[in-house]
Design a protein around this motif. Structure first.
Motif, PDB file in Angstrom:
ATOM      1  N   CYS A   3       1.013  -1.221  -0.042  1.00 53.34           N
ATOM      2  CA  CYS A   3      -0.070   0.034   0.176  1.00 53.34           C
ATOM      3  C   CYS A   3       0.772   1.316   0.041  1.00 53.34           C
ATOM      4  O   CYS A   3       0.305   2.342   0.414  1.00 53.34           O
ATOM      5  N   GLY A   4       2.109   0.972  -0.518  1.00 54.79           N
ATOM      6  CA  GLY A   4       3.002   2.391  -0.516  1.00 54.79           C
ATOM      7  C   GLY A   4       3.551   2.959   0.758  1.00 54.79           C
ATOM      8  O   GLY A   4       3.776   4.033   0.645  1.00 54.79           O
ATOM      9  N   GLY A   5       3.402   1.887   1.806  1.00 54.64           N
ATOM     10  CA  GLY A   5       3.790   2.785   3.164  1.00 54.64           C
ATOM     11  C   GLY A   5       2.754   3.692   3.977  1.00 54.64           C
ATOM     12  O   GLY A   5       3.175   4.398   4.594  1.00 54.64           O
ATOM     13  N   ARG A   6       1.765   3.726   3.051  1.00 52.10           N
ATOM     14  CA  ARG A   6       0.565   4.694   3.593  1.00 52.10           C
ATOM     15  C   ARG A   6      -0.198   4.109   4.885  1.00 52.10           C
ATOM     16  O   ARG A   6      -0.949   3.147   4.620  1.00 52.10           O
ATOM     17  N   CYS A   7       0.053   4.520   5.898  1.00 49.50           N
ATOM     18  CA  CYS A   7      -0.666   3.959   7.049  1.00 49.50           C
ATOM     19  C   CYS A   7      -0.455   5.278   8.378  1.00 49.50           C
ATOM     20  O   CYS A   7      -0.022   6.119   8.188  1.00 49.50           O
ATOM     21  N   VAL A   8      -1.822   5.063   9.237  1.00 54.47           N
ATOM     22  CA  VAL A   8      -1.774   5.791  10.298  1.00 54.47           C
ATOM     23  C   VAL A   8      -2.404   5.008  11.530  1.00 54.47           C
ATOM     24  O   VAL A   8      -2.740   3.865  11.302  1.00 54.47           O
ATOM     25  N   LEU A   9      -2.188   5.666  12.620  1.00 51.55           N
ATOM     26  CA  LEU A   9      -2.418   4.943  13.903  1.00 51.55           C
ATOM     27  C   LEU A   9      -3.779   5.778  14.748  1.00 51.55           C
ATOM     28  O   LEU A   9      -3.519   7.052  14.570  1.00 51.55           O
ATOM     29  N   PHE A  10      -4.709   5.080  14.780  1.00 55.20           N
ATOM     30  CA  PHE A  10      -5.834   5.589  15.329  1.00 55.20           C
ATOM     31  C   PHE A  10      -6.173   5.195  16.858  1.00 55.20           C
ATOM     32  O   PHE A  10      -5.853   4.032  17.106  1.00 55.20           O
ATOM     33  N   GLU A  11      -6.623   6.061  17.755  1.00 54.15           N
ATOM     34  CA  GLU A  11      -6.907   5.558  19.004  1.00 54.15           C
ATOM     35  C   GLU A  11      -8.239   5.921  18.976  1.00 54.15           C
ATOM     36  O   GLU A  11      -8.503   7.113  19.401  1.00 54.15           O
ATOM     37  N   ASN A  12      -9.531   5.384  18.857  1.00 54.68           N
ATOM     38  CA  ASN A  12     -10.803   5.702  18.632  1.00 54.68           C
ATOM     39  C   ASN A  12     -11.389   6.108  19.992  1.00 54.68           C
ATOM     40  O   ASN A  12     -12.414   6.888  20.246  1.00 54.68           O
ATOM     41  N   SER A  13     -10.780   5.798  21.173  1.00 58.76           N
ATOM     42  CA  SER A  13     -11.441   6.109  22.529  1.00 58.76           C
ATOM     43  C   SER A  13     -11.102   7.531  22.890  1.00 58.76           C
ATOM     44  O   SER A  13     -11.361   8.035  24.048  1.00 58.76           O
ATOM     45  N   ALA A  14      -9.999   8.082  22.293  1.00 54.93           N
ATOM     46  CA  ALA A  14      -9.482   9.510  22.496  1.00 54.93           C
ATOM     47  C   ALA A  14     -10.063  10.413  21.363  1.00 54.93           C
ATOM     48  O   ALA A  14     -10.627  10.236  20.175  1.00 54.93           O
ATOM     49  N   SER A  15     -10.154  11.695  21.540  1.00 59.14           N
ATOM     50  CA  SER A  15     -10.506  12.797  20.597  1.00 59.14           C
ATOM     51  C   SER A  15      -9.092  13.482  20.112  1.00 59.14           C
ATOM     52  O   SER A  15      -9.088  14.782  20.088  1.00 59.14           O
ATOM     53  N   TYR A  16      -8.101  12.831  19.611  1.00 58.51           N
ATOM     54  CA  TYR A  16      -6.971  13.429  19.158  1.00 58.51           C
ATOM     55  C   TYR A  16      -7.430  13.941  17.704  1.00 58.51           C
ATOM     56  O   TYR A  16      -7.668  13.057  16.806  1.00 58.51           O
ATOM     57  N   SER A  17      -7.362  15.201  17.338  1.00 61.22           N
ATOM     58  CA  SER A  17      -7.712  15.622  16.137  1.00 61.22           C
ATOM     59  C   SER A  17      -6.496  15.470  15.327  1.00 61.22           C
ATOM     60  O   SER A  17      -6.903  15.436  13.829  1.00 61.22           O
ATOM     61  N   ASP A  18      -5.207  15.355  15.656  1.00 66.25           N
ATOM     62  CA  ASP A  18      -4.159  15.244  14.779  1.00 66.25           C
ATOM     63  C   ASP A  18      -4.220  13.904  14.000  1.00 66.25           C
ATOM     64  O   ASP A  18      -3.767  13.822  12.924  1.00 66.25           O
ATOM     65  N   GLN A  19      -4.898  13.044  14.556  1.00 69.68           N
ATOM     66  CA  GLN A  19      -4.780  11.650  13.916  1.00 69.68           C
ATOM     67  C   GLN A  19      -5.754  11.813  12.618  1.00 69.68           C
ATOM     68  O   GLN A  19      -5.372  10.985  11.560  1.00 69.68           O
ATOM     69  N   VAL A  20      -6.762  12.412  12.686  1.00 76.59           N
ATOM     70  CA  VAL A  20      -7.398  12.641  11.668  1.00 76.59           C
ATOM     71  C   VAL A  20      -6.881  13.591  10.581  1.00 76.59           C
ATOM     72  O   VAL A  20      -6.826  13.133   9.362  1.00 76.59           O
ATOM     73  N   GLU A  21      -6.239  14.642  10.996  1.00 75.47           N
ATOM     74  CA  GLU A  21      -5.310  15.272  10.024  1.00 75.47           C
ATOM     75  C   GLU A  21      -4.217  14.458   9.609  1.00 75.47           C
ATOM     76  O   GLU A  21      -4.157  14.878   8.238  1.00 75.47           O
ATOM     77  N   LYS A  22      -3.578  13.812  10.005  1.00 75.11           N
ATOM     78  CA  LYS A  22      -2.502  12.914   9.503  1.00 75.11           C
ATOM     79  C   LYS A  22      -3.269  12.047   8.246  1.00 75.11           C
ATOM     80  O   LYS A  22      -2.533  11.888   7.392  1.00 75.11           O
ATOM     81  N   LEU A  23      -4.503  11.509   8.595  1.00 77.14           N
ATOM     82  CA  LEU A  23      -4.904  10.723   7.582  1.00 77.14           C
ATOM     83  C   LEU A  23      -5.303  11.449   6.366  1.00 77.14           C
ATOM     84  O   LEU A  23      -5.038  11.120   5.351  1.00 77.14           O
ATOM     85  N   LEU A  24      -5.931  12.825   6.643  1.00 74.93           N
ATOM     86  CA  LEU A  24      -6.112  13.582   5.436  1.00 74.93           C
ATOM     87  C   LEU A  24      -5.172  14.197   4.741  1.00 74.93           C
ATOM     88  O   LEU A  24      -5.167  14.552   3.503  1.00 74.93           O
ATOM     89  N   GLN A  25      -4.047  14.248   5.353  1.00 73.16           N
ATOM     90  CA  GLN A  25      -2.741  14.702   4.882  1.00 73.16           C
ATOM     91  C   GLN A  25      -2.335  13.618   3.637  1.00 73.16           C
ATOM     92  O   GLN A  25      -2.069  13.859   2.609  1.00 73.16           O
ATOM     93  N   ILE A  26      -2.175  12.328   4.023  1.00 69.86           N
ATOM     94  CA  ILE A  26      -1.988  11.211   3.163  1.00 69.86           C
ATOM     95  C   ILE A  26      -3.103  11.091   1.974  1.00 69.86           C
ATOM     96  O   ILE A  26      -2.671  10.914   0.853  1.00 69.86           O
ATOM     97  N   VAL A  27      -4.335  11.199   2.470  1.00 71.20           N
ATOM     98  CA  VAL A  27      -5.459  11.232   1.350  1.00 71.20           C
ATOM     99  C   VAL A  27      -4.968  12.615   0.388  1.00 71.20           C
ATOM    100  O   VAL A  27      -5.333  12.225  -0.883  1.00 71.20           O
TER     101      VAL A  27
END
Length: 354
Positions: A327-351
Motif C-alpha cells: 500500500c505504498g507505506g501509507r498508514c496511520v494509527l488511530f485511538e478511537n477512544s480518544a479525541s485526538y484531532s491530529d490523527q484525522v489530520e494525518k490521515l487526510l494529509q495522506i489522502v
C-alpha cells in the motif's frame, strides 16, 4: 523558497558524492563552476535560471528545521540513497526527517539508484526518470500559472471572501473514505472518529454489529468528506467477497475520488487478514492497493506497551509488513477512544497526497 518562480528542490542524504551527482544532473552544470560552496558541509544553495537546489548537512537538525520552516515551501524533497540499500535503514532515515522537520513522511521522495526499478517500499520513491518528469511537470505548471490572467476582478471577493486554507486543503473537493476490514477491527469506531460524532453503531460484540453499508457526510477543513462504513465483506466463511455489499459500497461513492481505508487491529493480526489485499482486488479491481491506506486501530495498546508506531511497523509480522509495503507505506494509527484531532489530520494529509 516559495517566493521565487524557480522550482525549489531540497536534496538530502548521507552520501555527499551522490547528492553532488544529483544536483549536477538537475542543474546541468558542474558544481565547481557555480559561485556557491559545494563541500556540502554547511547548507548550500545551488541555482540556475530554472531551479534552486538547497543541500543541508545530513545530521544538522537546526539546518533541517530551518529548511522546512513554516515560511518555506520546497517543491520537491529528495532523499538520495546508495546501491544495496535496505528498506529498514531508508525507512529510518525518512522517519528521522519526519521527526526533525514535522513534515509527513510522504513529502520525502527516495531517489532510487540507477538500475533499481520502482517497487513496493514503505516510503515514497521515484526513479531518476520519474524525478525529471516531475520537475518538468512543475516547470510547466509554474509557467502556466505565471502567464494566466486573473479570472475576475479582485473586487468580486468582497461578496464571497475566501476561507483561509492550510497547505493541502481543497475546499471544492469531495472525497469518499471507504472503511474495509474484518469484523471487530474497528471500522465503525474509526468512521466516528473521522466524523467527530457517533454516526455509526460501535460496540463490543462477539457478532458483527454492522450488517449493511452505511454512509455519513461531514466537512473537514473546507473539504467534503463522505465516510462509508461496511460490514465484513471478506468473511472467512465465504469463498468470495459479498457481491451485494460491494455493489452497494460502490453505489454510495460514485462521485468524487475514492480512498479505501483498510482497518486492522494493531494488537491482533488474523489468518484471514494475511491475503486481504487479494480479496480487495477481487472485489474492487487490481488498482485498489494504489488507493488504499492502512488504518491501524487501538493505538493506546502500543502506548501502554511503551512502543512507538515506527517500532511497531519495523517489528511487525512479515505478512503485515508486506501489506503496508504494497500500500505504498501509507498508514496511520488511530485511538478511537480518544479525541485526538491530529490523527484525522494525518490521515487526510495522506489522502490529499494521493
Amino acid at each position: 523558497m516559495s517566493h521565487s518562480n524557480k522550482i525549489s528542490v531540497v536534496v538530502l542524504g548521507s552520501e555527499d558524492h551522490l547528492k553532488k551527482a544529483l544536483i549536477t544532473l538537475i542543474l546541468g552544470t558542474d558544481l565547481s563552476l557555480l559561485p556557491k560552496k559545494n563541500d556540502l558541509k554547511e547548507p548550500g544553495i545551488y541555482e540556475n535560471d530554472m531551479h534552486s537546489v538547497i543541500c543541508p548537512p545530513d545530521r544538522a537538525c537546526n539546518d533541517l528545521k530551518n529548511v522546512f520552516a513554516p515560511n518555506q515551501d520546497p517543491d520537491m524533497s529528495l532523499l538520495v540513497v546508495k546501491k544495496g540499500f535496505t528498506t529498514e535503514e531508508v525507512w529510518k532515515q525518512v522517519d528521522n526527517l519526519h521527526r526533525i522537520t514535522g513534515k509527513p513522511t510522504e513529502e520525502f521522495i527516495v531517489v532510487l539508484p540507477l538500475g533499481n526499478k520502482e517497487s513496493f517500499y514503505p516510503f515514497k520513491c521515484y526513479t531518476l526518470d520519474q524525478v525529471f518528469r516531475k520537475l518538468t511537470q512543475l516547470a510547466e505548471e509554474r509557467e502556466s500559472t505565471s502567464t494566466r490572467l486573473p479570472a475576475q476582478p479582485a473586487a468580486s471577493w468582497s461578496q464571497t471572501p475566501p476561507h483561509p486554507m492550510k497547505e493541502g486543503q481543497h475546499p471544492t473537493t469531495e472525497v469518499n473514505l471507504v472503511l474495509l476490514g474484518m469484523t471487530g477491527a474497528g471500522k465503525s469506531a474509526s468512521g466516528n472518529t473521522i466524523l467527530r460524532k457517533k454516526q455509526f453503531i460501535s460496540k463490543a460484540s462477539s457478532k458483527p454489529v454492522t450488517t449493511e453499508c452505511q454512509e455519513a457526510k461531514t466537512e473537514i477543513g473546507g473539504r467534503r468528506v463522505r465516510v462509508i462504513d461496511t460490514p465484513d465483506i471478506f468473511d472467512d466463511n465465504r469463498k468470495s467477497p459479498n457481491k451485494e455489499h460491494v455493489r452497494k459500497c460502490l453505489e454510495l461513492c460514485q462521485s468524487g475520488p475514492r480512498v479505501y481505508l483498510l482497518v486492522i487491529h494493531v494488537s491482533r493480526f488474523t489468518d484471514g487478514e494475511r491475503d486481504i489485499l487479494k480479496k480487495m482486488e477481487t472485489a474492487f479491481g487490481r488498482e485498489v492497493v494504489k488507493q488504499t491506506v492502512v488504518l491501524f486501530t487501538r493505538g493506546g495498546d502500543l502506548q501502554h506497551g511503551g512502543m512507538s508506531f515506527e517500532d511497531f511497523l519495523c517489528g511487525c509480522q512479515p505478512d503485515l509488513k508486506k501489506i503496508v509495503e504494497k500500500c505504498g507505506g501509507r498508514c496511520v494509527l488511530f485511538e478511537n477512544s480518544a479525541s485526538y484531532s491530529d490523527q484525522v489530520e494525518k490521515l487526510l494529509q495522506i489522502v490529499d497526497r494521493m
